[in-house]
Design a protein around this motif. Sequence first.
Motif, PDB file in Angstrom:
ATOM      1  N   ARG A   1      17.914   3.476  10.766  1.00  0.00           N
ATOM      2  CA  ARG A   1      16.991   2.530  11.382  1.00  0.00           C
ATOM      3  C   ARG A   1      17.565   1.122  11.343  1.00  0.00           C
TER       4      ARG A   1
ATOM      5  N   THR B   1      19.336   5.624  15.164  1.00  0.00           N
ATOM      6  CA  THR B   1      18.412   6.716  15.458  1.00  0.00           C
ATOM      7  C   THR B   1      16.995   6.218  15.727  1.00  0.00           C
ATOM      8  N   ARG B   2      16.645   5.031  15.186  1.00  0.00           N
ATOM      9  CA  ARG B   2      15.321   4.475  15.447  1.00  0.00           C
ATOM     10  C   ARG B   2      15.365   2.961  15.265  1.00  0.00           C
ATOM     11  N   TRP B   3      14.844   2.256  16.260  1.00  0.00           N
ATOM     12  CA  TRP B   3      14.707   0.808  16.183  1.00  0.00           C
ATOM     13  C   TRP B   3      13.330   0.476  15.629  1.00  0.00           C
TER      14      TRP B   3
ATOM     15  N   THR C   1       6.503  -3.402  21.252  1.00  0.00           N
ATOM     16  CA  THR C   1       7.201  -2.795  22.380  1.00  0.00           C
ATOM     17  C   THR C   1       6.947  -3.589  23.659  1.00  0.00           C
TER      18      THR C   1
ATOM     19  N   TYR D   1      10.592  -4.055  25.068  1.00  0.00           N
ATOM     20  CA  TYR D   1      11.067  -3.010  25.965  1.00  0.00           C
ATOM     21  C   TYR D   1      11.218  -3.425  27.430  1.00  0.00           C
TER      22      TYR D   1
ATOM     23  N   ARG E   1      17.765   1.902  27.684  1.00  0.00           N
ATOM     24  CA  ARG E   1      16.627   2.682  27.218  1.00  0.00           C
ATOM     25  C   ARG E   1      16.830   3.021  25.746  1.00  0.00           C
TER      26      ARG E   1
ATOM     27  N   GLU F   1      15.513   5.710  22.781  1.00  0.00           N
ATOM     28  CA  GLU F   1      14.802   6.979  22.627  1.00  0.00           C
ATOM     29  C   GLU F   1      13.697   6.913  21.597  1.00  0.00           C
ATOM     30  N   ARG F   2      13.913   6.190  20.494  1.00  0.00           N
ATOM     31  CA  ARG F   2      12.911   6.148  19.436  1.00  0.00           C
ATOM     32  C   ARG F   2      12.806   4.747  18.860  1.00  0.00           C
ATOM     33  N   ALA F   3      11.560   4.343  18.631  1.00  0.00           N
ATOM     34  CA  ALA F   3      11.320   3.030  18.026  1.00  0.00           C
ATOM     35  C   ALA F   3      10.002   3.060  17.275  1.00  0.00           C
ATOM     36  N   TYR F   4       9.922   2.253  16.241  1.00  0.00           N
ATOM     37  CA  TYR F   4       8.659   1.993  15.557  1.00  0.00           C
ATOM     38  C   TYR F   4       8.145   0.667  16.076  1.00  0.00           C
ATOM     39  N   ASP F   5       6.922   0.643  16.551  1.00  0.00           N
ATOM     40  CA  ASP F   5       6.259  -0.571  16.996  1.00  0.00           C
ATOM     41  C   ASP F   5       5.262  -0.932  15.901  1.00  0.00           C
TER      42      ASP F   5
END
Length: 111
Positions: A4, A47-49, A54, A58, A67, A69-73
């Motif tokens: 992350r 693997t995750r932002w 967002t 974004y 793009r 693929e996975r993020a924590y907002d």
Amino acid sequence: MAGRWALAPAEDGGVDVAPLGLDGLPSGPVRRETDLAEAVRSRPGVTRWVWRSTAEVYPRLLATGVRVERAYDVEAAETLLLGHEGRYGEPRSAAAALARLRGGPVPPDPP
């Protein structure tokens, strides 16, 4: 570079990025980058932002064809948690979440 990474847009159009450890704290230096899209594009192994909103981040990425693929907002997660507790409508910013976690006064969300 897997794992992350935290991402925080700066007012000058740049972005601060930092790798995060398993505890969610920075595991390396915070780096100022001048371009949001390039900061993400140059780290394909993430693997995750993790970002504040967002809605803030974004659209800027999509405008440049990037793009994620996975993020924590953080704000979206806080909204869900507050709603589950019957407290929907309370401030949901990262600062508010941290204040609640620490038992301090909760600041209002920025406009």
